[in-house]
Design an enzyme around this catalytic site. Structure first.
Site, PDB file in Angstrom:
ATOM      1  N   ASN A   1      43.207  32.576  42.975  1.00 19.40           N
ATOM      2  CA  ASN A   1      41.769  32.668  42.718  1.00 19.40           C
ATOM      3  C   ASN A   1      41.050  31.656  43.612  1.00 19.40           C
ATOM      4  O   ASN A   1      41.669  30.767  44.205  1.00 19.40           O
ATOM      5  CB  ASN A   1      41.476  32.324  41.249  1.00 19.40           C
ATOM      6  CG  ASN A   1      42.045  33.356  40.289  1.00 19.40           C
ATOM      7  OD1 ASN A   1      41.427  34.366  40.021  1.00 19.40           O
ATOM      8  ND2 ASN A   1      43.250  33.099  39.791  1.00 19.40           N
TER       9      ASN A   1
ATOM     10  N   CYS B   1      51.900  32.005  44.426  1.00 21.04           N
ATOM     11  CA  CYS B   1      52.792  30.983  44.957  1.00 21.04           C
ATOM     12  C   CYS B   1      52.454  30.729  46.419  1.00 21.04           C
ATOM     13  O   CYS B   1      52.489  31.652  47.228  1.00 21.04           O
ATOM     14  CB  CYS B   1      54.237  31.435  44.826  1.00 21.04           C
ATOM     15  SG  CYS B   1      55.366  30.303  45.641  1.00 21.04           S
TER      16      CYS B   1
ATOM     17  N   ARG C   1      44.524  31.793  32.377  1.00 19.58           N
ATOM     18  CA  ARG C   1      44.872  33.223  32.300  1.00 19.58           C
ATOM     19  C   ARG C   1      45.318  33.735  33.670  1.00 19.58           C
ATOM     20  O   ARG C   1      46.487  33.713  33.996  1.00 19.58           O
ATOM     21  CB  ARG C   1      43.679  34.034  31.750  1.00 19.58           C
ATOM     22  CG  ARG C   1      44.084  35.374  31.154  1.00 19.58           C
ATOM     23  CD  ARG C   1      44.394  36.476  32.137  1.00 19.58           C
ATOM     24  NE  ARG C   1      43.253  36.870  32.952  1.00 19.58           N
ATOM     25  CZ  ARG C   1      43.342  37.741  33.964  1.00 19.58           C
ATOM     26  NH1 ARG C   1      44.503  38.296  34.267  1.00 19.58           N
ATOM     27  NH2 ARG C   1      42.274  38.033  34.694  1.00 19.58           N
ATOM     28  N   ASP C   2      44.377  34.155  34.495  1.00 19.21           N
ATOM     29  CA  ASP C   2      44.753  34.728  35.789  1.00 19.21           C
ATOM     30  C   ASP C   2      45.495  33.708  36.640  1.00 19.21           C
ATOM     31  O   ASP C   2      46.381  34.065  37.424  1.00 19.21           O
ATOM     32  CB  ASP C   2      43.490  35.219  36.521  1.00 19.21           C
ATOM     33  CG  ASP C   2      43.817  36.224  37.624  1.00 19.21           C
ATOM     34  OD1 ASP C   2      44.896  36.839  37.560  1.00 19.21           O
ATOM     35  OD2 ASP C   2      42.993  36.392  38.535  1.00 19.21           O
TER      36      ASP C   2
ATOM     37  N   HIS D   1      34.642  38.142  40.451  1.00 23.62           N
ATOM     38  CA  HIS D   1      36.013  37.632  40.328  1.00 23.62           C
ATOM     39  C   HIS D   1      36.652  37.769  41.714  1.00 23.62           C
ATOM     40  O   HIS D   1      36.940  38.875  42.168  1.00 23.62           O
ATOM     41  CB  HIS D   1      36.777  38.451  39.283  1.00 23.62           C
ATOM     42  CG  HIS D   1      38.201  38.018  39.114  1.00 23.62           C
ATOM     43  ND1 HIS D   1      38.578  37.034  38.215  1.00 23.62           N
ATOM     44  CD2 HIS D   1      39.343  38.419  39.724  1.00 23.62           C
ATOM     45  CE1 HIS D   1      39.882  36.862  38.287  1.00 23.62           C
ATOM     46  NE2 HIS D   1      40.379  37.690  39.195  1.00 23.62           N
TER      47      HIS D   1
ATOM     48  N   HIS E   1      39.372  36.514  44.884  1.00 27.34           N
ATOM     49  CA  HIS E   1      40.621  35.862  45.287  1.00 27.34           C
ATOM     50  C   HIS E   1      40.510  35.429  46.744  1.00 27.34           C
ATOM     51  O   HIS E   1      39.846  36.083  47.545  1.00 27.34           O
ATOM     52  CB  HIS E   1      41.805  36.809  45.087  1.00 27.34           C
ATOM     53  CG  HIS E   1      42.215  36.912  43.647  1.00 27.34           C
ATOM     54  ND1 HIS E   1      43.297  36.261  43.121  1.00 27.34           N
ATOM     55  CD2 HIS E   1      41.645  37.568  42.611  1.00 27.34           C
ATOM     56  CE1 HIS E   1      43.395  36.519  41.820  1.00 27.34           C
ATOM     57  NE2 HIS E   1      42.408  37.323  41.486  1.00 27.34           N
TER      58      HIS E   1
END
Lengths: 303, 303
Positions: free
Chosen positions: A248, A239, A16-17, A206, A208
């Site tokens: 993530n 990217c 998903r993410d 969650h 990053h």
């Protein structure tokens, strides 16, 4: 030395993410293979898709089809829902959990969901009612550590949004560092404050790894009592050639850190590395995960 | 929430550990410019060279020349010395500190220094005597968290080497995660154990971000009472295109994390980013630092 938990749960979010911003649109078959490989590596809870407008997120246009073909019973499947329509699609698709989002900053909530935080809190109240007995719920508070548009998100603002949301308690509350700005001190402060206010709701993080603090924040979150962490195989999620890449936290890097700390995740490091390498080949560019490049803890050299 | 220190000291090591494996041999002028830019960004203690055999480390062949041209008084300068000859060169060069190394694993000590750990401990005893009143000393315990040849380095082995070395106390003791294998739990355990055994010696940590745990380990080290951390601008220290790239923790990423945690370093984030970008241009390839790509905490959008 602080006491460490015996185990931490990982939610694998690569499908998903992880891939939602990838230029390459993966086929449903490839996505199912990704999910299968993650499960083979020990993943038992996976965010597999989002039920959003396919014009806004083309990678997720196949959400219903993918959901229909998931290997049921092998793991718990989570779908992201940003509004009531998405939530109903997640229920209809037979997923185990709907992950809903309220963003702590109003500007980001509008850019993400088309309406302000107030409106999304009202939607959450409806969804929480509608979910009962039909599907599990997670509620993720987006931009809980900072906003790309408003900058600082004061702790008081976060707690106000959490308190409003907790009028209709989800099965799990998540704090999202959506843009990867948190420090471990922020995580200790904010997870601590939410736990003091609502000691009974399990906390997921969650994170990053936009500014290299991802695993430090994961560690601080675990110290502060978060019991579940989102991560993606290979750290897919941005990217690596873009100037503001933002993936993530990589599942295999997290597993490496927790394995070495004696904290069980149920995931197998070598299996995760293999799955991340496979995903890298599918996407055709280097992923930011580091353990997939360096390998795990070195075995002693043969004499 | 645990109590955080008000400040942490950073030793900038780009000019030594950072560039020593780079293919491009930088001129003395370029190295001095790197050092000047780091000082402009607030660095006040820098490892600037190593006094080693130039056939083994060609990048460091200019050590004496570089040392002679350092801007004295602007910062404290550290030189690495792996044996008595290197130590005497550091003294003769007029550096402020000699950083000596004993490796916790015998195999790695032999590969690094040509003799076993026992012999290097004996050399350290001589150096510690010879240093008195002439130069400051740091002693770094290499492979303190794991060895590329022997694998695990038991805590008891580390403590034995530390105890032997502390018969001649350096001004500062460092634990090095030379190959980037530590978890925060290892750091808490080992820094804690060394501090309990020798509460009076200041502890520095030398960390590599090989497996994405670098900043998590830095955080854990600070929590465990380490007062100084090595880092390099841009995280220089390994080629990002090599399969087993292994840079130091990036200075600007560390400064970002500590700034956000309210822990002062004396370094200026924007200055560090600018210096890292300059260094990247000199080396002609991408550096692993992440804040230099993502930027600092986002300013609120103009209305």
């Amino acid at each position: 030395m602080p006491e460490l938990p015996k185990s931490v749960e990982i939610v694998e979010v690569a499908a998903r993410d992880g891939i939602q911003n990838e230029q390459t649109i993966l086929s449903v078959d490839t996505k199912l293979e990704l999910i299968r490989r993650a499960i083979d590596a020990g993943a038992r809870r996976l965010e597999v898709t989002s039920f959003v407008n396919p014009r806004r997120v083309p990678q997720m246009a196949d959400a219903d089809d993918l959901a229909a073909r998931l290997p049921r019973g092998a793991a718990r499947y989570v779908g992201l829902a940003l509004n009531a329509r998405g939530f109903e699609r997640a229920v209809a698709a037979g997923l185990d959990e709907a992950n809903c989002v309220v963003v702590a900053s109003d500007t980001f909530n509008r850019r993400n969901q088309g309406v302000g935080t107030e409106d999304t809190l009202a939607t959450w109240a409806e969804i929480a009612q509608a979910a009962k007995g039909r599907i599990g719920t997670g509620l993720t508070i987006g931009a809980a550590f900072g906003c790309p548009f408003e900058g600082e998100v004061p702790l008081a603002r976060l707690l106000e949004v959490v308190e409003r949301a907790m009028a209709h308690p989800p099965d799990e509350l998540a704090l999202a560092d959506t843009i990867g700005v948190a420090s471990p001190a922020d995580v200790l402060e904010r997870v601590g404050a939410v736990r003091r206010a609502f000691p009974d709701v399990p906390i997921r993080l969650h994170l990053h790894n936009t500014r290299n603090t991802g695993l430090a924040n994961a560690w601080a979150g675990i110290m502060a009592g978060a019991v579940t962490l989102d991560s993606s195989l290979g750290g897919v999620g941005g990217c690596p050639f873009a100037p503001r890449a933002t993936g993530n936290i990589p599942t295999e890097d997290l597993v490496y850190m927790l394995d070495r700390a004696g904290i069980s995740t149920g995931l197998d490091l070598d299996g995760c590395i293999a799955a991340a390498e496979w995903l890298e080949a599918q996407l055709g560019h280097t992923l930011p995960g580091m353990v997939m490049k360096a390998g795990g803890f070195p075995a002693p050299e043969a004499a």
